[in-house]
Design a protein around this motif. Structure first.
Motif, PDB file in Angstrom:
ATOM      1  N   ASN A 227      41.792  47.729  44.692  1.00 60.21           N
ATOM      2  CA  ASN A 227      41.251  47.927  43.612  1.00 60.21           C
ATOM      3  C   ASN A 227      41.530  49.360  42.869  1.00 60.21           C
ATOM      4  O   ASN A 227      41.031  50.572  42.751  1.00 60.21           O
ATOM      5  CB  ASN A 227      40.120  48.152  44.233  1.00 60.21           C
ATOM      6  CG  ASN A 227      38.746  46.783  43.967  1.00 60.21           C
ATOM      7  OD1 ASN A 227      39.171  46.120  43.449  1.00 60.21           O
ATOM      8  ND2 ASN A 227      38.561  46.850  45.396  1.00 60.21           N
TER       9      ASN A 227
ATOM     10  N   ASP B 219      37.901  47.811  38.019  1.00 63.26           N
ATOM     11  CA  ASP B 219      39.105  48.039  39.599  1.00 63.26           C
ATOM     12  C   ASP B 219      40.138  47.552  39.441  1.00 63.26           C
ATOM     13  O   ASP B 219      39.542  45.001  39.508  1.00 63.26           O
ATOM     14  CB  ASP B 219      38.165  48.366  40.190  1.00 63.26           C
ATOM     15  CG  ASP B 219      37.750  49.922  40.005  1.00 63.26           C
ATOM     16  OD1 ASP B 219      37.679  50.677  39.303  1.00 63.26           O
ATOM     17  OD2 ASP B 219      36.665  50.177  40.829  1.00 63.26           O
TER      18      ASP B 219
ATOM     19  N   HIS C  29      41.395  52.066  37.794  1.00 63.07           N
ATOM     20  CA  HIS C  29      40.786  51.389  37.354  1.00 63.07           C
ATOM     21  C   HIS C  29      40.985  50.688  35.596  1.00 63.07           C
ATOM     22  O   HIS C  29      41.270  51.712  34.912  1.00 63.07           O
ATOM     23  CB  HIS C  29      39.612  52.270  36.548  1.00 63.07           C
ATOM     24  CG  HIS C  29      38.526  52.296  36.259  1.00 63.07           C
ATOM     25  ND1 HIS C  29      37.471  51.377  37.012  1.00 63.07           N
ATOM     26  CD2 HIS C  29      37.918  52.804  35.112  1.00 63.07           C
ATOM     27  CE1 HIS C  29      36.385  51.378  36.274  1.00 63.07           C
ATOM     28  NE2 HIS C  29      37.121  51.939  35.361  1.00 63.07           N
TER      29      HIS C  29
END
Length: 160
Positions: A141, A150, A144
């Motif tokens: 993650n 994410d 973004h």
């Protein structure tokens, strides 16, 4: 296809390649609102060698090569590549990758590392894997994505 060193006279052509990619915000960890001046300062940053891929006088792509770290890590290089959207699927990225893999040892590098490959950039990942790059790390993650939220970023590496 010809690959040559970029000069200051090429800034408009390079910006034309960078702007849509940076604005999309889905492959580079660059502020999508980056100014032309800041984008060019990043791409042509200190110690970076910038090259252009051209065919019949039309710029199809650009890449840079730079040492990834200083000191004990200076034998590993890093590259960034951008292909014109109209030229995708025509072997431009692969030609720039091949060129960088041939150039890197001439510049004293013994390995190449991509520090932050967005996991949704499957087209690039496929090209890098076919060229012998291995995923040596996954950053959960870490990026973004503007559409997918994410997503992971990969660290990819290949000895030269």
């Amino acid at each position: 296809m010809k690959i040559r060193a970029a000069t200051q006279a090429d800034h408009d052509a390079v910006w034309a390649l960078l702007e849509p990619v940076f604005r999309a915000g889905d492959t580079y960890a660059i502020d999508p609102d980056i100014s032309r001046e800041d984008a060019l300062a990043y791409w042509f940053g200190p110690e970076r060698r910038v090259l252009l891929a051209e065919q019949d006088g039309t710029v199809l792509g650009t890449y840079y090569i730079v040492r990834n770290q200083k000191g004990g890590g200076s034998h590993v290089c890093n590259c960034g590549y951008v292909t014109d959207a109209a030229a995708r699927g025509q072997g431009v990225a692969r030609a720039m990758l091949d060129h960088s893999l041939a150039l890197a040892p001439d510049l004293g590098f013994r390995a190449m590392q991509f520090n932050f490959v967005v996991s949704t950039n499957t087209r690039a990942i496929t090209i890098w894997e076919r060229a012998g790059f291995k995923t040596v790390g996954r950053l959960p993650n870490a990026f973004h994505h503007p559409v997918r939220g994410d997503v992971d970023a990969l660290v990819m590496f290949r000895a030269l």
